[in-house]
Write an enzyme that holds these catalytic residues in place. Structure first.
Site, PDB file in Angstrom:
ATOM      1  CG  ASP A 119      -2.363   0.428   0.841  1.00  0.00           C
ATOM      2  OD1 ASP A 119      -2.502   1.299  -0.045  1.00  0.00           O
ATOM      3  OD2 ASP A 119      -3.327  -0.057   1.462  1.00  0.00           O
ATOM      4  CD1 TRP A 163      -4.705   3.390  -3.356  1.00  0.00           C
ATOM      5  CD2 TRP A 163      -3.733   5.302  -2.705  1.00  0.00           C
ATOM      6  NE1 TRP A 163      -4.332   3.243  -2.041  1.00  0.00           N
ATOM      7  CE2 TRP A 163      -3.740   4.396  -1.610  1.00  0.00           C
ATOM      8  CE3 TRP A 163      -3.186   6.571  -2.525  1.00  0.00           C
ATOM      9  CZ2 TRP A 163      -3.206   4.722  -0.374  1.00  0.00           C
ATOM     10  CZ3 TRP A 163      -2.656   6.897  -1.296  1.00  0.00           C
ATOM     11  CH2 TRP A 163      -2.670   5.977  -0.239  1.00  0.00           C
ATOM     12  N   GLY A 164      -3.195   4.728  -8.518  1.00  0.00           N
ATOM     13  CA  GLY A 164      -3.062   5.489  -9.754  1.00  0.00           C
ATOM     14  C   GLY A 164      -2.194   6.717  -9.636  1.00  0.00           C
ATOM     15  CG  ASP A 184      -9.456   2.406  -1.517  1.00  0.00           C
ATOM     16  OD1 ASP A 184      -8.465   2.169  -2.232  1.00  0.00           O
ATOM     17  OD2 ASP A 184      -9.391   2.493  -0.282  1.00  0.00           O
TER      18      ASP A 184
END
Length: 413
Positions: A119, A163-164, A184
């Site tokens: 993450d 997350w891009g 998300d």
């Protein structure tokens, strides 16, 4: 393909839940359909590392330890996945892996995990890292590669949950096997449509060696209606995103299981010959190449080992007919006709010549087709070209769609 705990359970996980879920994947036929990973997400550890610096599995959630957990998962014929973060902490403020990449990679391997979701929370200050997001992921990728070389074991699969940010679809394949492309997901049509829209502009980045990750599946969660759940699953599968279930399998409906195990859709996703995604060839109600979070591209096509795949998404709030000319897709040959296979009704729907119409596609619904070459199109079709632009006879006569042609003139061409 596999299972991830986050959407269904967030932090409410323990070893009994994980093993129960793994067993349900077997008994419900999900493992046979191709879902072979069982992945833990955040919140599995204690809040502090050990005195020697290691992440410690939660003593209340995983009293038997992680090695006992992965041994049971492996005994079921499945793979096991774990979670960490490129920052000081995870998103739920458990220990992250920054400055502990080599230590944590070895720990995860020793615990028996095969896969790492990594993450992007709790980012260190710039004057500490002196690097961007790419550099933080490079640290763990290097640790995984070094560990594989020193241990002789296969490297952990690295799933980058960034997350891009900073256009991972451009650089992330050099470090791992998948990269998140958006924020998300939520179990709503608005979220699904927005993610499809964003991913429509970089489908080119997906192939056998790396995948745009459109996030964990929400099929079986929230109040997502059947047609929207079908569209969600089909788009994720045909765009070759990782397929990670995250619903309560014990209460999963037959409808949910039917969607998740559609063998003809999964066959396209898992095609061993063609690894690329479907891509839009026409946006539909919007001009082409227009970004619209509520009405993404509607007409898509792509290659497969067994024919040309078409995906039609009705982004409207009411049923609609959806028409396209076959040669709008670059994967269709002019002058040929095609057998039509519906990948949801599992039926053969005759032969398409030059165009196809899907009638009464439900609101937010989808049509998935496989077109296979059926030989030359019938003789005598008019006009002489499916694409009229610069349609010309051998003698230099150009077909003019505004001109009235006689039968004799047709024969002369």
């Amino acid at each position: 393909m596999g299972y991830n705990t986050w959407n269904a359970y967030h932090c409410n996980i323990d070893e009994d839940l994980i093993i129960k879920t793994a067993k349900l994947m077997k008994t419900l036929g999900l493992a046979d359909a191709g879902y072979t990973h069982v992945n833990l997400d955040d919140c599995y550890s204690e809040k502090e590392r050990s005195s020697s610096g290691d992440i410690v599995a939660s003593k209340t959630k995983f009293p038997s330890g992680m090695k006992a957990l992965t041994d049971q998962i492996h005994e079921l014929g499945l793979h096991a996945g774990i979670y960490s973060d490129s920052g000081w902490f995870t998103c739920q403020i458990y220990p992250g892996s920054y400055k502990n990449e080599a230590r944590d990679a070895k720990l995860f391997q020793d615990w028996g995990f095969d896969y790492l979701k990594y993450d992007n929370c709790a980012v260190p200050f710039d004057n500490i890292t002196r690097e961007n997001i790419m550099g933080r992921y490079e640290r763990m990728a290097n640790a995984i590669a070094d560990l594989s070389q020193s241990s002789g074991k296969p490297p952990l699969i690295l799933s980058m949950c960034q997350w891009g940010r900073e256009q991972g679809w451009i650089w992330a394949r050099r470090y791992g096997q998948s990269w998140r492309t958006t924020n998300d997901i939520q179990p709503t049509w608005a979220s699904i449509a927005d993610i499809i829209n964003q991913n429509s502009f970089y489908t080119w980045a997906t192939d056998f060696y790396g995948h745009n990750d459109m996030d964990i599946l929400e099929v079986g969660n929230g109040d997502l209606p059947y047609e929207e759940a079908k569209t969600h699953f089909t788009a994720w599968a045909l765009m070759k995103s990782p397929l990670l279930i995250s619903a309560d399998l014990e209460s999963a409906s037959q409808e949910t299981l039917e969607i998740l195990t559609n063998p003809e859709i999964i066959a396209i996703h898992q095609d061993p010959v063609v690894g690329t995604s479907v891509s839009p060839f026409r946006w539909g109600i919007n001009p082409d190449y227009v970004s619209n979070a509520t009405h993404p591209a509607q007409y898509w096509s792509g290659e497969s080992q067994n024919g040309t795949v078409f995906m039609l998404i009705n982004t409207l709030d009411e049923p609609a007919n959806m028409f396209f000319n076959l040669t709008e897709s670059p994967w269709i040959r002019a002058g040929r006709q095609y057998f039509v296979r519906d990948l949801w009704t599992h039926s053969d729907n005759g032969t398409a010549v030059r165009n196809f119409t899907a009638y009464d596609v439900p609101a937010h619904g989808i049509v998935a087709l496989l077109l296979q070459d059926a030989g030359d199109e019938p003789d005598g079709l008019w006009p002489p070209c499916a694409v009229i632009e610069w349609c010309m006879a051998e003698d230099g006569t150009m077909y003019d769609p505004d001109k009235k042609w006689s039968a004799e003139e047709h024969e002369d061409l």
